[in-house]
Design a protein around this motif. Structure first.
Motif, PDB file in Angstrom:
ATOM      1  N   GLY A  19       8.242   0.636   3.318  1.00  0.00           N
ATOM      2  CA  GLY A  19       7.005   0.425   2.871  1.00  0.00           C
ATOM      3  C   GLY A  19       5.919   0.422   3.978  1.00  0.00           C
ATOM      4  N   GLN A  20       4.864   0.810   3.759  1.00  0.00           N
ATOM      5  CA  GLN A  20       3.732   0.727   4.822  1.00  0.00           C
ATOM      6  C   GLN A  20       2.760  -0.192   4.752  1.00  0.00           C
ATOM      7  N   SER A  21       3.194  -1.364   4.143  1.00  0.00           N
ATOM      8  CA  SER A  21       2.321  -2.544   4.162  1.00  0.00           C
ATOM      9  C   SER A  21       3.230  -3.509   3.891  1.00  0.00           C
ATOM     10  N   VAL A  22       2.809  -4.794   4.342  1.00  0.00           N
ATOM     11  CA  VAL A  22       3.791  -6.060   4.349  1.00  0.00           C
ATOM     12  C   VAL A  22       4.168  -6.194   2.785  1.00  0.00           C
ATOM     13  N   ALA A  23       3.620  -6.032   1.891  1.00  0.00           N
ATOM     14  CA  ALA A  23       3.731  -6.199   0.400  1.00  0.00           C
ATOM     15  C   ALA A  23       5.041  -5.288  -0.085  1.00  0.00           C
ATOM     16  N   THR A  24       4.690  -4.005   0.382  1.00  0.00           N
ATOM     17  CA  THR A  24       5.628  -2.836  -0.066  1.00  0.00           C
ATOM     18  C   THR A  24       7.019  -3.190   0.597  1.00  0.00           C
ATOM     19  N   PHE A  25       6.726  -3.597   1.718  1.00  0.00           N
ATOM     20  CA  PHE A  25       8.234  -3.640   2.758  1.00  0.00           C
ATOM     21  C   PHE A  25       8.801  -4.815   2.341  1.00  0.00           C
TER      22      PHE A  25
END
Length: 415
Positions: A19-25
């Motif tokens: 993921g390339q954002s905190v949410a997706t990660f």
């Protein structure tokens, strides 16, 4: 004597294979969805290891800008992207802050290996006149920190630790101490790495350090499992914004967690092998808790270094047992690298984000691929599925080649 400042985390950013954002990660990490796949960024047919944690579809130009991105190695691009996320998340606008009091502490274990290799090939094939004049500033390991400082005009202390896989934690820990003693109001801190490259794969492979489970990429990273056969190399960046509590409160910032302690030590044992008894790891954890003024019994969860090497996982288990005694069996231990792969110098930054989310959401991410427990690794590693838990205090471990050990203590913020 100057009173020590409390230090809090107000922003976070991640670029990772999952993921390339905190949410997706965080969604992928808690779901246990592996980011390891076949490497297709160079010809791996002659290599022992042909898998890795690749950051795919990374759009550097839209994040950074076409002109600037051409002067940045891939590891620097990751760092700038993660720093932008973290500053946005913190709602920290440098234009409305004292830039002289905002620092940048972002390190890398290896630095710009892609720039180095590309230009060396140019040197051999086309001669010295065709080598880029920016090869040196693009490849050196301090340039991620420097570029974040330049792009945002941050004029406080600027540091780039290079401590192998302990880099991210050393960067965050040293930034914490800087703010604690009043040397800055805020620091953008973490680590970045981009080593999915032929030279790195050849070297690690010939050292028999990496997994060769090439036919099952998603099952290859298996910390604490009896069938583990080495780490899986990955790339990415993890960055947090640290602030003094006073500064954060004054500007009305959202406080995500508090950083309470930092411990560092040296194994003084071997160039690449960890101390088999985990003495250095134990001392770093002990010192981090002492720095936080917290007893071992306060620890609710541990984010383990846990790379999936035969010796490393056993020595870390021994260190945790020595730290916690009989209670070691009751504390959930998460191995994020089972999902992400090992991002080397970026790991501490990425895993600090994971620990903050654990404290915020009350979810301990799983250790995936733990199918055949190693009798010497007999603690609670949260196998297979994420778990709900009330985590007020957590440790995040990072240990690197050369015997570098760095541990940070995060806790739930309470006024």
């Amino acid at each position: 004597m100057v009173q020590q400042q409390r230090v809090v985390i107000t922003g976070m950013g991640v670029v990772s294979p999952i993921g390339q954002s905190v949410a997706t990660f965080w969604e992928a990490l808690t779901a246990g969805r592996s980011g390891v796949s076949a490497v297709d960024t160079f010809d791996v047919s002659g290599y022992k290891t042909r898998i890795g944690g690749v950051v795919r579809n990374f759009d550097a130009e839209s994040t950074i800008g076409g002109k600037e991105v051409r002067r940045m190695d891939r590891y620097t691009q990751f760092a700038v992207a993660a720093a932008k996320q973290a500053l946005d998340d913190a709602a920290l606008d440098p234009d409305s802050a004292d830039r002289d009091r905002i620092g940048v502490y972002i390190g890398s274990g290896i630095g710009g290996i892609h720039t180095l290799l590309d230009n060396y090939r140019t040197l051999l094939s086309r001669g010295p006149g065709r080598v880029s004049p920016t090869v040196v500033p693009m490849m050196i390991a301090n340039m991620a920190a420097a570029q974040v400082s330049i792009l945002y005009g941050l004029k406080g202390p600027l540091l780039a630790p290079v401590t192998a896989c302990a880099t991210g934690n050393n960067a965050i820990g040293e930034a914490f101490k800087l703010i604690q003693r009043g040397g800055a109001d805020a620091v953008v801190a973490g680590g970045s790495e981009a080593t999915i490259a032929d030279l790195a794969f050849a070297g690690f492979g010939n050292a028999t350090a990496m997994s060769t489970r090439n036919d099952e990429p998603e099952r290859a990273s298996r910390p604490f499992d009896a069938e583990r056969d080495g780490f899986v190399a990955a790339e990415g960046a993890g960055v947090v914004v640290l602030e003094s509590l006073e500064h954060a409160l004054r500007r009305g910032a959202r406080i995500r967690a508090e950083i309470a302690g930092y411990g560092a030590s040296a194994d003084a044992y071997h160039m690449v092998a960890t101390d088999p008894e985990g003495d250095g790891a134990y001392r770093a954890m002990r010192e981090a808790l002492a720095d936080a003024g917290l007893p071992p019994e306060s620890v609710d969860a541990i984010n383990a270094h846990a790379t999936g090497t035969k010796l490393g996982d056993v020595s870390e288990t021994k260190a945790i047992k020595r730290l916690l005694g009989a209670r070691a069996y009751d504390v959930p231990i998460s191995a994020n690298k089972s999902v992400t792969g090992h991002t080397l110098g970026a790991a501490g930054g990425i895993e600090a984000v994971a620990l903050v989310k654990t404290i915020e959401d009350g979810i301990v991410p799983p250790t995936i691929n733990l199918e055949f427990p190693d009798p010497e690794c007999d603690l609670d590693y949260v196998p297979g599925r994420a778990r709900r838990a009330d985590v007020r205090v957590g440790l995040s471990n990072a240990f690197g080649f050369g015997g570098h050990n760095a541990v940070i203590v995060l806790k739930r913020y309470e006024a």
